[in-house]
Design an enzyme around this catalytic site. Sequence first.
Site, PDB file in Angstrom:
ATOM      1  N   ASP A  85     -74.864  -7.354  -3.939  1.00 14.78           N
ATOM      2  CA  ASP A  85     -73.970  -8.069  -4.858  1.00 14.78           C
ATOM      3  C   ASP A  85     -73.173  -9.153  -4.125  1.00 14.78           C
ATOM      4  O   ASP A  85     -72.817  -8.987  -2.958  1.00 14.78           O
ATOM      5  CB  ASP A  85     -73.015  -7.059  -5.513  1.00 14.78           C
ATOM      6  CG  ASP A  85     -72.338  -7.648  -6.737  1.00 14.78           C
ATOM      7  OD1 ASP A  85     -72.792  -8.686  -7.256  1.00 14.78           O
ATOM      8  OD2 ASP A  85     -71.329  -7.065  -7.185  1.00 14.78           O
ATOM      9  N   ARG A 134     -70.740 -15.437  -6.094  1.00 19.59           N
ATOM     10  CA  ARG A 134     -69.448 -15.826  -5.501  1.00 19.59           C
ATOM     11  C   ARG A 134     -69.651 -16.571  -4.186  1.00 19.59           C
ATOM     12  O   ARG A 134     -68.922 -17.505  -3.876  1.00 19.59           O
ATOM     13  CB  ARG A 134     -68.565 -14.580  -5.305  1.00 19.59           C
ATOM     14  CG  ARG A 134     -67.852 -14.170  -6.596  1.00 19.59           C
ATOM     15  CD  ARG A 134     -67.325 -12.773  -6.508  1.00 19.59           C
ATOM     16  NE  ARG A 134     -68.412 -11.801  -6.579  1.00 19.59           N
ATOM     17  CZ  ARG A 134     -68.326 -10.539  -6.189  1.00 19.59           C
ATOM     18  NH1 ARG A 134     -67.192 -10.097  -5.669  1.00 19.59           N
ATOM     19  NH2 ARG A 134     -69.345  -9.723  -6.323  1.00 19.59           N
ATOM     20  N   GLU A 165     -80.079  -4.948 -16.977  1.00 19.49           N
ATOM     21  CA  GLU A 165     -78.994  -5.670 -17.663  1.00 19.49           C
ATOM     22  C   GLU A 165     -78.931  -7.151 -17.243  1.00 19.49           C
ATOM     23  O   GLU A 165     -78.260  -7.948 -17.900  1.00 19.49           O
ATOM     24  CB  GLU A 165     -77.641  -5.006 -17.367  1.00 19.49           C
ATOM     25  CG  GLU A 165     -77.441  -3.659 -18.067  1.00 19.49           C
ATOM     26  CD  GLU A 165     -78.281  -2.532 -17.490  1.00 19.49           C
ATOM     27  OE1 GLU A 165     -78.511  -2.516 -16.255  1.00 19.49           O
ATOM     28  OE2 GLU A 165     -78.743  -1.671 -18.272  1.00 19.49           O
ATOM     29  N   ASN A 166     -79.633  -7.518 -16.162  1.00 14.58           N
ATOM     30  CA  ASN A 166     -79.564  -8.916 -15.700  1.00 14.58           C
ATOM     31  C   ASN A 166     -80.216  -9.910 -16.667  1.00 14.58           C
ATOM     32  O   ASN A 166     -79.992 -11.114 -16.563  1.00 14.58           O
ATOM     33  CB  ASN A 166     -80.174  -9.066 -14.299  1.00 14.58           C
ATOM     34  CG  ASN A 166     -79.301  -8.523 -13.184  1.00 14.58           C
ATOM     35  OD1 ASN A 166     -79.780  -8.127 -12.132  1.00 14.58           O
ATOM     36  ND2 ASN A 166     -77.986  -8.491 -13.396  1.00 14.58           N
ATOM     37  N   ARG A 179     -73.261  -0.917  -1.248  1.00 18.44           N
ATOM     38  CA  ARG A 179     -73.009  -1.981  -2.226  1.00 18.44           C
ATOM     39  C   ARG A 179     -72.112  -3.016  -1.579  1.00 18.44           C
ATOM     40  O   ARG A 179     -70.992  -2.704  -1.156  1.00 18.44           O
ATOM     41  CB  ARG A 179     -72.345  -1.454  -3.497  1.00 18.44           C
ATOM     42  CG  ARG A 179     -72.135  -2.603  -4.495  1.00 18.44           C
ATOM     43  CD  ARG A 179     -71.509  -2.207  -5.798  1.00 18.44           C
ATOM     44  NE  ARG A 179     -71.511  -3.372  -6.681  1.00 18.44           N
ATOM     45  CZ  ARG A 179     -71.847  -3.367  -7.951  1.00 18.44           C
ATOM     46  NH1 ARG A 179     -72.181  -2.242  -8.543  1.00 18.44           N
ATOM     47  NH2 ARG A 179     -71.817  -4.477  -8.662  1.00 18.44           N
ATOM     48  N   SER A 206     -73.535   0.654 -11.157  1.00 17.17           N
ATOM     49  CA  SER A 206     -74.239  -0.326 -12.002  1.00 17.17           C
ATOM     50  C   SER A 206     -75.648   0.099 -12.409  1.00 17.17           C
ATOM     51  O   SER A 206     -76.597  -0.688 -12.314  1.00 17.17           O
ATOM     52  CB  SER A 206     -74.291  -1.692 -11.292  1.00 17.17           C
ATOM     53  OG  SER A 206     -72.990  -2.194 -11.104  1.00 17.17           O
TER      54      SER A 206
HETATM   55  C1  FPP Z   1     -75.993  -9.850  -7.572  1.00 15.28           C
HETATM   56  O1  FPP Z   1     -75.228 -10.969  -7.197  1.00 15.28           O
HETATM   57  C2  FPP Z   1     -77.355 -10.056  -7.211  1.00 15.28           C
HETATM   58  C3  FPP Z   1     -78.386 -10.135  -8.104  1.00 15.28           C
HETATM   59  C4  FPP Z   1     -78.219 -10.017  -9.552  1.00 15.28           C
HETATM   60  C5  FPP Z   1     -79.749 -10.363  -7.648  1.00 15.28           C
HETATM   61  C6  FPP Z   1     -80.035  -9.967  -6.246  1.00 15.28           C
HETATM   62  C7  FPP Z   1     -81.167 -10.774  -5.816  1.00 15.28           C
HETATM   63  C8  FPP Z   1     -81.383 -11.223  -4.576  1.00 15.28           C
HETATM   64  C9  FPP Z   1     -80.588 -10.872  -3.396  1.00 15.28           C
HETATM   65  C10 FPP Z   1     -82.491 -12.137  -4.326  1.00 15.28           C
HETATM   66  C11 FPP Z   1     -83.710 -11.764  -5.056  1.00 15.28           C
HETATM   67  C12 FPP Z   1     -84.585 -10.916  -4.249  1.00 15.28           C
HETATM   68  C13 FPP Z   1     -85.895 -11.158  -4.170  1.00 15.28           C
HETATM   69  C14 FPP Z   1     -86.713 -10.290  -3.315  1.00 15.28           C
HETATM   70  C15 FPP Z   1     -86.532 -12.272  -4.859  1.00 15.28           C
HETATM   71  P1  FPP Z   1     -74.361 -11.693  -8.306  1.00 15.28           P
HETATM   72  O2  FPP Z   1     -75.097 -12.914  -8.751  1.00 15.28           O
HETATM   73  O3  FPP Z   1     -74.010 -10.727  -9.390  1.00 15.28           O
HETATM   74  O4  FPP Z   1     -73.104 -12.084  -7.482  1.00 15.28           O
HETATM   75  P2  FPP Z   1     -71.634 -12.258  -8.073  1.00 15.28           P
HETATM   76  O5  FPP Z   1     -71.152 -10.883  -8.417  1.00 15.28           O
HETATM   77  O6  FPP Z   1     -70.889 -12.871  -6.930  1.00 15.28           O
HETATM   78  O7  FPP Z   1     -71.737 -13.186  -9.246  1.00 15.28           O
END
Ligand code: FPP
Length: 246
Positions: A20, A24, A67-68, A188, A196
């Site tokens: 995560d 940010r 949920e993404n 995490r 989550s």
């Molecule tokens: C959460 O960060 C991360 C994700 C929803 C996706 C994680 C994906 C990767 C690390 C790359 C993809 C991996 C491959 C192998 C293609 P966020 O966007 O929720 O961060 P935030 O909480 O700061 O907004």
Amino acid sequence: MSNNNNGVAIVPEHLAIIMDGNGRWAKKRILGTSRGHRAGVEALRTVLRAARARGVRYMTVYAFSSENWKRPSDEVSALMALLKRYLANEVAELKQEGVRLSFIGRRDRLGDDIVAMIEAAERDTADREAFRLNLAVDYGGQWDISNAARLLAEEVAAGRLSPSDINESTVHHHTALSELPAPDLLIRTGGDVRISNYLLWQSAYTEFYFCDTLWPDFGAADLDAAIDEFATRQRRYGGRTEDAVC
Ligand code: FPP
């Protein structure tokens, strides 16, 4: 690095990660979210290498949750494109390094092209045994458990299973990763302290480690800190150790 009584380093055999903080990380640099996810893939490369060097055997990372799909469509498209690029660019090297790649999660909502690439990656690396990388894509722990219930119900309906045979073991064998030991440690990043909808069934006795570091900034030293903390944990699995006082 902490050692056990035999001088062997205490390392999680199976490491799970909620990566995560990509959004940010990008925002702090006045970049678009997809740049954060790209940096997240770089961090995944680094941490995979470091985890292998430290003796981790299995790693299961949350790349895209059920949920993404709720995210803006351009972000979803960017994540799917990133996954395709990852598969196109990395599988040959992973295979060469002895890494078996597996995917957990639903496949019926992914594009046909991605499903074909996932299946090819799984097939191409199926005989590799040095390390196992599981990517959770369109994965949710509640889906995983309800999917196991549905599969069991189908077996009951077909007359192959009696309802009285349904127990922790039969459910377990229908959940994702049932062929692997449960995650020992779940990290995490990004500061939030929640699970989550990740690996709900599998994490019954997993040790949790939360840190504020944003995923793209998480590196080998951060992994060491998490493993060192893990090595101090007393794992009782609901039992009692000899020195416990009550
Ligand atoms: C959460 O960060 C991360 C994700 C929803 C996706 C994680 C994906 C990767 C690390 C790359 C993809 C991996 C491959 C192998 C293609 P966020 O966007 O929720 O961060 P935030 O909480 O700061 O907004």
